[in-house]
Design an enzyme around this catalytic site. Structure first.
Site, PDB file in Angstrom:
ATOM      1  N   HIS A  98     -18.352 -40.469  -9.702  1.00 23.65           N
ATOM      2  CA  HIS A  98     -17.358 -41.359  -9.094  1.00 23.65           C
ATOM      3  C   HIS A  98     -18.099 -42.405  -8.254  1.00 23.65           C
ATOM      4  O   HIS A  98     -19.091 -42.085  -7.576  1.00 23.65           O
ATOM      5  CB  HIS A  98     -16.440 -40.580  -8.136  1.00 23.65           C
ATOM      6  N   CYS A 149     -12.632 -34.528  -4.715  1.00 23.18           N
ATOM      7  CA  CYS A 149     -13.970 -35.073  -5.032  1.00 23.18           C
ATOM      8  C   CYS A 149     -14.225 -36.445  -4.396  1.00 23.18           C
ATOM      9  O   CYS A 149     -15.303 -36.696  -3.839  1.00 23.18           O
ATOM     10  CB  CYS A 149     -14.166 -35.141  -6.533  1.00 23.18           C
TER      11      CYS A 149
HETATM   12  N1  LIG Z   1     -13.394 -31.991 -12.442  1.00 18.60           N
HETATM   13  C1  LIG Z   1     -13.651 -32.400 -11.194  1.00 18.60           C
HETATM   14  O1  LIG Z   1     -14.488 -33.294 -10.964  1.00 18.60           O
HETATM   15  C2  LIG Z   1     -12.945 -31.791 -10.008  1.00 18.60           C
HETATM   16  C3  LIG Z   1     -13.353 -32.181  -8.743  1.00 18.60           C
HETATM   17  C4  LIG Z   1     -12.746 -31.629  -7.618  1.00 18.60           C
HETATM   18  C5  LIG Z   1     -11.732 -30.708  -7.786  1.00 18.60           C
HETATM   19  N2  LIG Z   1     -11.350 -30.349  -9.049  1.00 18.60           N
HETATM   20  C6  LIG Z   1     -10.283 -29.354  -9.151  1.00 18.60           C
HETATM   21  O2  LIG Z   1     -10.798 -28.171  -9.747  1.00 18.60           O
HETATM   22  C7  LIG Z   1      -9.782 -27.524 -10.507  1.00 18.60           C
HETATM   23  C8  LIG Z   1     -10.282 -27.287 -11.922  1.00 18.60           C
HETATM   24  O3  LIG Z   1     -10.654 -28.528 -12.490  1.00 18.60           O
HETATM   25  P1  LIG Z   1     -11.491 -28.669 -13.833  1.00 18.60           P
HETATM   26  O4  LIG Z   1     -11.882 -30.087 -13.880  1.00 18.60           O
HETATM   27  O5  LIG Z   1     -12.546 -27.626 -13.951  1.00 18.60           O
HETATM   28  O6  LIG Z   1     -10.348 -28.382 -14.930  1.00 18.60           O
HETATM   29  P2  LIG Z   1     -10.458 -27.722 -16.380  1.00 18.60           P
HETATM   30  O7  LIG Z   1     -11.703 -28.170 -17.083  1.00 18.60           O
HETATM   31  O8  LIG Z   1      -9.138 -27.946 -17.052  1.00 18.60           O
HETATM   32  O9  LIG Z   1     -10.645 -26.161 -16.062  1.00 18.60           O
HETATM   33  C9  LIG Z   1      -9.681 -25.309 -15.486  1.00 18.60           C
HETATM   34  C10 LIG Z   1      -9.914 -23.890 -16.068  1.00 18.60           C
HETATM   35  O10 LIG Z   1      -9.045 -22.957 -15.450  1.00 18.60           O
HETATM   36  C11 LIG Z   1      -8.311 -22.254 -16.475  1.00 18.60           C
HETATM   37  N3  LIG Z   1      -7.030 -21.791 -15.937  1.00 18.60           N
HETATM   38  C12 LIG Z   1      -5.833 -22.416 -15.901  1.00 18.60           C
HETATM   39  N4  LIG Z   1      -4.896 -21.628 -15.322  1.00 18.60           N
HETATM   40  C13 LIG Z   1      -5.506 -20.467 -14.984  1.00 18.60           C
HETATM   41  C14 LIG Z   1      -5.077 -19.251 -14.381  1.00 18.60           C
HETATM   42  N5  LIG Z   1      -3.794 -19.056 -13.996  1.00 18.60           N
HETATM   43  N6  LIG Z   1      -5.972 -18.271 -14.183  1.00 18.60           N
HETATM   44  C15 LIG Z   1      -7.248 -18.416 -14.558  1.00 18.60           C
HETATM   45  N7  LIG Z   1      -7.729 -19.539 -15.157  1.00 18.60           N
HETATM   46  C16 LIG Z   1      -6.868 -20.570 -15.374  1.00 18.60           C
HETATM   47  C17 LIG Z   1      -8.194 -23.289 -17.582  1.00 18.60           C
HETATM   48  O11 LIG Z   1      -7.802 -22.718 -18.819  1.00 18.60           O
HETATM   49  P3  LIG Z   1      -7.053 -23.733 -19.885  1.00 18.60           P
HETATM   50  O12 LIG Z   1      -8.024 -24.832 -20.149  1.00 18.60           O
HETATM   51  O13 LIG Z   1      -6.809 -22.911 -21.107  1.00 18.60           O
HETATM   52  O14 LIG Z   1      -5.803 -24.205 -19.209  1.00 18.60           O
HETATM   53  C18 LIG Z   1      -9.624 -23.835 -17.589  1.00 18.60           C
HETATM   54  O15 LIG Z   1     -10.537 -22.974 -18.227  1.00 18.60           O
HETATM   55  C19 LIG Z   1      -8.560 -28.418 -10.388  1.00 18.60           C
HETATM   56  O16 LIG Z   1      -7.750 -27.946  -9.318  1.00 18.60           O
HETATM   57  C20 LIG Z   1      -9.132 -29.765 -10.038  1.00 18.60           C
HETATM   58  O17 LIG Z   1      -8.221 -30.570  -9.329  1.00 18.60           O
HETATM   59  C21 LIG Z   1     -11.936 -30.849 -10.166  1.00 18.60           C
END
Ligand SMILES: NC(=O)c1ccc[n+]([C@@H]2O[C@H](COP(=O)([O-])OP(=O)(O)OC[C@H]3O[C@@H](n4cnc5c(N)ncnc54)[C@H](OP(=O)(O)O)[C@@H]3O)[C@@H](O)[C@H]2O)c1
Length: 346
Positions: free
Chosen positions: A244, A131
């Site tokens: 950010h 991001c």
């Molecule tokens: N948030 C941001 O601003 C942002 C920006 C750029 C990139 N990212 C990237 O995007 C990804 C997700 O981030 P997020 O912020 O959305 O995190 P998050 O809110 O924790 O969401 C991740 C989701 O994926 C689920 N999950 C975990 N393991 C899985 C699997 N094996 N199969 C299917 N679903 C699974 C999680 O379930 P549980 O909650 O039950 O574990 C949760 O529902 C990360 O790699 C992060 O680095 C995030």
């Protein structure tokens, strides 16, 4: 453009970014034939709203990628490492939002405003950058094209939503606890985040830089297609929910005045310049939250060097930093006929 529609899976559909991805597909009217929300097996059956319908979430398993044209992943690096190759095997093009594939030389790392042509050499997986990197390169690209950037010094002020749902909840709950006189109880962050700053995002690596800082260095060079750009970063988590912010200092080969930079940025795709100090106008994360653009302000010449500029860059990390950029990649893949081409190779 054809009126063909595509079967789209969103992996990590119930997470912070997954939820925003589903909303973004709907708002941008992406041509979805079937939306397939996938998440952990324990959440199977959970309904998500899409285009006026309720859609049941399925388990993210190899079988559930059958018939999927485009799989947008946002479930963390471990899930992407294991599942993205399975989705590709089933014939899908993967757009992956985690760090798992970004530096793999077989995977283009794309910001559509900067390097859309890199999509041409994809082999099934396209990576979505970090991001903080996305918003910085959107602002730097027009300046680099005109004056060639030699060096970047960036300090970030990153919102808690960048750490996912649990991180978001921790700031909310900790703020309430502290205001009520209860102690902070850090679980997700290593220290109290409410009313504090934490100069540490992701794990510590070489030279005592964090992985987040190294991502900004290496991803910037890969996206800009120029390994000679020197980047040094300090990444800081701040008690802001969405958006950010970055203080960016650049050194260029050719001279750019602040007015030159302002003019270039004003006509750059995906950028909005808010830069009127006399009227106290500059971007803040509250302005950037829940919007699509990268906002740039506080554009100044750096008087300590010959060709230097300072910029302040703000964007919504969940939108342009993640969901929007991923959906824009999917749009670009479709517009260039690359999904159709990939599917026809099956
Ligand atoms: N948030 C941001 O601003 C942002 C920006 C750029 C990139 N990212 C990237 O995007 C990804 C997700 O981030 P997020 O912020 O959305 O995190 P998050 O809110 O924790 O969401 C991740 C989701 O994926 C689920 N999950 C975990 N393991 C899985 C699997 N094996 N199969 C299917 N679903 C699974 C999680 O379930 P549980 O909650 O039950 O574990 C949760 O529902 C990360 O790699 C992060 O680095 C995030």
């Amino acid at each position: 453009m054809t009126d063909k529609k595509w079967n789209v899976a969103v992996v990590g559909a119930l997470g912070m970014v997954g939820t925003e991805m589903i909303k973004t597909l709907e708002v941008r009217d992406f041509p979805v034939a079937e939306l397939r929300p996938l998440d952990l097996a324990q959440f199977e059956g959970t309904e998500v709203d899409f285009a006026g319908r309720k859609v049941r979430t399925l388990a993210a398993t190899a079988e559930n990628f059958a018939g999927v044209d485009i799989a947008i992943f946002s479930a963390g690096a471990q899930a992407s490492l294991g599942l993205a190759p399975l989705a590709v095997e089933k014939g899908a093009v993967v757009v992956d939002n985690s760090s798992a594939w970004r530096m793999n030389p077989e995977c283009p790392l794309v910001v559509p405003e900067v390097n859309p042509d890199d999509l041409r050499w994809h082999k099934g997986i396209v990576a979505n950058p970090n991001c903080s990197t996305i918003q910085m390169v959107v602002a730097l690209k027009p300046l680099h094209d005109r004056a060639r950037i030699k060096r970047v010094v960036v300090s970030t002020y990153q919102a808690v939503s960048g750490g996912g749902r649990r991180a978001f909840d921790e700031l909310r709950d900790q703020t309430a606890d502290l205001l009520a006189g209860r102690p902070a109880n850090p679980q997700v962050f290593p220290h109290q985040i409410a009313f504090n700053l934490i100069p540490h995002i992701d794990v510590f690596q070489d030279g005592d830089y964090t992985k987040e800082e190294w991502k900004m260095v290496r991803e910037t060079q890969k996206i800009m297609g120029d390994e000679s750009i020197r980047v040094t970063a300090t990444c800081v988590r701040v008690p802001v929910f969405f958006g950010h912010s970055e203080s960016v200092n650049i050194e260029t080969e050719k001279k750019l005045t602040a007015d030159d930079a302002r003019n270039l940025l004003q006509s750059a795709p995906g950028v909005t310049v808010i830069d009127d100090p006399a009227q106290l106008r500059y971007p803040t994360p509250v302005d950037g939250a829940h919007t699509d653009d990268v906002f740039v302000g506080r554009i100044r010449e750096d008087f300590t060097m010959e060709n230097g500029l300072n910029l302040w860059v703000v964007a919504d990390n969940v939108r342009k930093g993640a969901a929007l950029n991923a959906v824009q990649i999917a749009e670009e893949l479709v517009a260039r006929g690359l999904v159709e081409e990939w599917r026809s190779k099956e």
